[in-house]
Design a protein around this motif. Structure first.
Motif, PDB file in Angstrom:
ATOM      1  N   LEU A 138      99.812  49.534  98.649  1.00 34.37           N
ATOM      2  CA  LEU A 138     100.078  50.952  98.857  1.00 34.37           C
ATOM      3  C   LEU A 138     100.865  51.474  97.669  1.00 34.37           C
ATOM      4  O   LEU A 138     101.902  50.916  97.309  1.00 34.37           O
ATOM      5  CB  LEU A 138     100.881  51.191 100.139  1.00 34.37           C
ATOM      6  CG  LEU A 138     100.133  51.210 101.474  1.00 34.37           C
ATOM      7  CD1 LEU A 138      99.610  49.821 101.823  1.00 34.37           C
ATOM      8  CD2 LEU A 138     101.047  51.713 102.591  1.00 34.37           C
ATOM      9  N   THR A 142     102.571  57.056 100.123  1.00 34.22           N
ATOM     10  CA  THR A 142     101.311  56.807 100.814  1.00 34.22           C
ATOM     11  C   THR A 142     101.558  56.692 102.314  1.00 34.22           C
ATOM     12  O   THR A 142     102.565  56.128 102.741  1.00 34.22           O
ATOM     13  CB  THR A 142     100.651  55.526 100.282  1.00 34.22           C
ATOM     14  OG1 THR A 142     100.251  55.748  98.916  1.00 34.22           O
ATOM     15  CG2 THR A 142      99.423  55.130 101.088  1.00 34.22           C
ATOM     16  N   GLY A 160      98.280  59.715  99.539  1.00 35.33           N
ATOM     17  CA  GLY A 160      98.594  58.679  98.572  1.00 35.33           C
ATOM     18  C   GLY A 160      97.392  57.885  98.096  1.00 35.33           C
ATOM     19  O   GLY A 160      96.273  58.401  98.030  1.00 35.33           O
ATOM     20  N   GLU A 161      97.627  56.606  97.812  1.00 38.74           N
ATOM     21  CA  GLU A 161      96.599  55.775  97.169  1.00 38.74           C
ATOM     22  C   GLU A 161      96.736  54.332  97.622  1.00 38.74           C
ATOM     23  O   GLU A 161      97.835  53.812  97.777  1.00 38.74           O
ATOM     24  CB  GLU A 161      96.754  55.864  95.651  1.00 38.74           C
ATOM     25  CG  GLU A 161      95.696  55.104  94.865  1.00 38.74           C
ATOM     26  CD  GLU A 161      95.783  55.358  93.366  1.00 38.74           C
ATOM     27  OE1 GLU A 161      94.793  55.105  92.671  1.00 38.74           O
ATOM     28  OE2 GLU A 161      96.853  55.823  92.901  1.00 38.74           O
ATOM     29  N   LYS A 192      92.166  57.158  96.388  1.00 38.87           N
ATOM     30  CA  LYS A 192      93.293  58.067  96.197  1.00 38.87           C
ATOM     31  C   LYS A 192      92.990  59.388  96.875  1.00 38.87           C
ATOM     32  O   LYS A 192      92.010  60.060  96.551  1.00 38.87           O
ATOM     33  CB  LYS A 192      93.570  58.301  94.707  1.00 38.87           C
ATOM     34  CG  LYS A 192      94.786  59.201  94.464  1.00 38.87           C
ATOM     35  CD  LYS A 192      95.117  59.321  92.986  1.00 38.87           C
ATOM     36  CE  LYS A 192      96.386  60.153  92.780  1.00 38.87           C
ATOM     37  NZ  LYS A 192      96.744  60.267  91.349  1.00 38.87           N
TER      38      LYS A 192
END
Length: 321
Positions: A138, A142, A160-161, A192
């Motif tokens: 993470l 995120t 987030g990503e 993302k």
């Protein structure tokens, strides 16, 4: 506030005025000069509003006001240079402050994000091993829900990503964002969330992306990436290594535009991080630590003809040397 980007020099002037006024409270001359500057141009008022908004997100500077006042008193007596003043203003730690980066990018778009299975803060990279053996990373800021049942493995990315290396499991794995759904076929890939758009990057295997509203489908192979939304699949391009390098806490720049480096560092840093447009032609080479942005900025300062200017603990800019 105007949709056009605010001029860098005007923003710097607004931040400098903010520091001066907080350091010279009850100074009628300084207040009058600031008011005159504010009334000169609508851009000045927009920039001032921008600085005030950041300060509101970071809380009151009252605890630092006395220190700032002493610094500016020293300057007026001619005992300290402006450069030393800016350094003195940065002595106070910014630890514990709410990150402007998170607020600016709309950190919480859904109440569900507050109650997600996994959440990370600004500048935090968190590795996980899921119940099916999948490896998951993470990125900062995120929010992710994980739900496994007898039929399917589901990941819901609210913000987030994430970077995923899928485990061997007969159940299909589905990753959902507001833009659509992604189903990997034994692979390593990153997702993302960018609000209405999602960036999918595939590093190994293949991933099928389905737009949430239109149902359009695109299959990406290793080394490919795509930005898509709920209606349309985007153009398939080459995947960027930085979309997985962050899982190691680094940014690997290979002749990367300095502006792109600074944009990346903003996601791991509290406050405002600006760059003089005059530096737009510079390019960076090297490996920079994402989880220690002060060190990364110091590395850039040594490698390139730039200097790091700190007007306030939460206001830093990159200027020509």
């Amino acid at each position: 506030m105007s949709s056009a980007p605010l001029d860098h020099a005007v923003l710097q002037a607004a931040a400098t005025w903010f520091a001066r006024l907080h350091g010279a409270q009850n100074d009628p001359a300084a207040t009058a000069q600031w008011q005159a500057w504010l009334n000169e141009d609508a851009r000045h008022r927009l920039a001032w509003s921008y600085v005030e908004n950041i300060n509101q997100r970071f809380g009151s500077l009252d605890s630092q006001a006395e220190h700032a006042r002493q610094v500016f008193d020293t300057v007026r007596r001619g005992q300290q240079s402006r450069r030393a003043v800016l350094g003195s203003l940065c002595v106070a730690s910014a630890a514990g402050l709410l990150g402007w980066g998170g607020w600016q990018r709309g950190w919480v778009n859904s109440p569900r994000a507050w109650f997600a299975t996994y959440r990370t803060g600004l500048g935090e990279v968190r590795p996980l091993t899921l119940a099916d053996g999948s490896q998951l990373w993470l990125n900062g800021q995120t929010a992710l829900d994980v739900h496994f049942d007898d039929d399917v493995r589901q990941l819901r990315l609210y913000r987030g990503e994430i970077l995923i290396e899928t485990g061997k499991d007969p159940r299909p794995l589905l990753v959902a964002t507001r833009a659509g759904r992604m189903q990997p076929l034994g692979t390593r890939f990153s997702v993302k969330d960018q609000g209405l758009q999602t960036t999918l990057s595939v590093f190994d295997g293949a991933v099928q992306a389905t737009c949430a509203d239109s149902g359009r489908q695109t299959t990406l192979g290793a080394g490919q990436m795509m930005v898509f939304d709920a209606q349309y699949g985007g153009t398939v391009t080459d995947a960027q290594a930085l979309r997985q390098d962050w899982s190691r806490g680094v940014l690997v720049a290979e002749d990367m535009p300095l502006g792109q480096v600074i944009d990346t560092l903003r996601d791991y840093r509290y406050g405002h991080l600006g760059m003089d447009p005059a530096l737009g032609s510079l390019r960076a080479v090297g490996t920079y630590p994402l989880l220690d942005t002060d060190r990364a900025l110091a590395m850039l300062e040594r490698a390139l003809p730039v200097r790091v200017v700190r007007i306030l603990p939460w206001w830093v800019s990159i200027e020509p040397r």
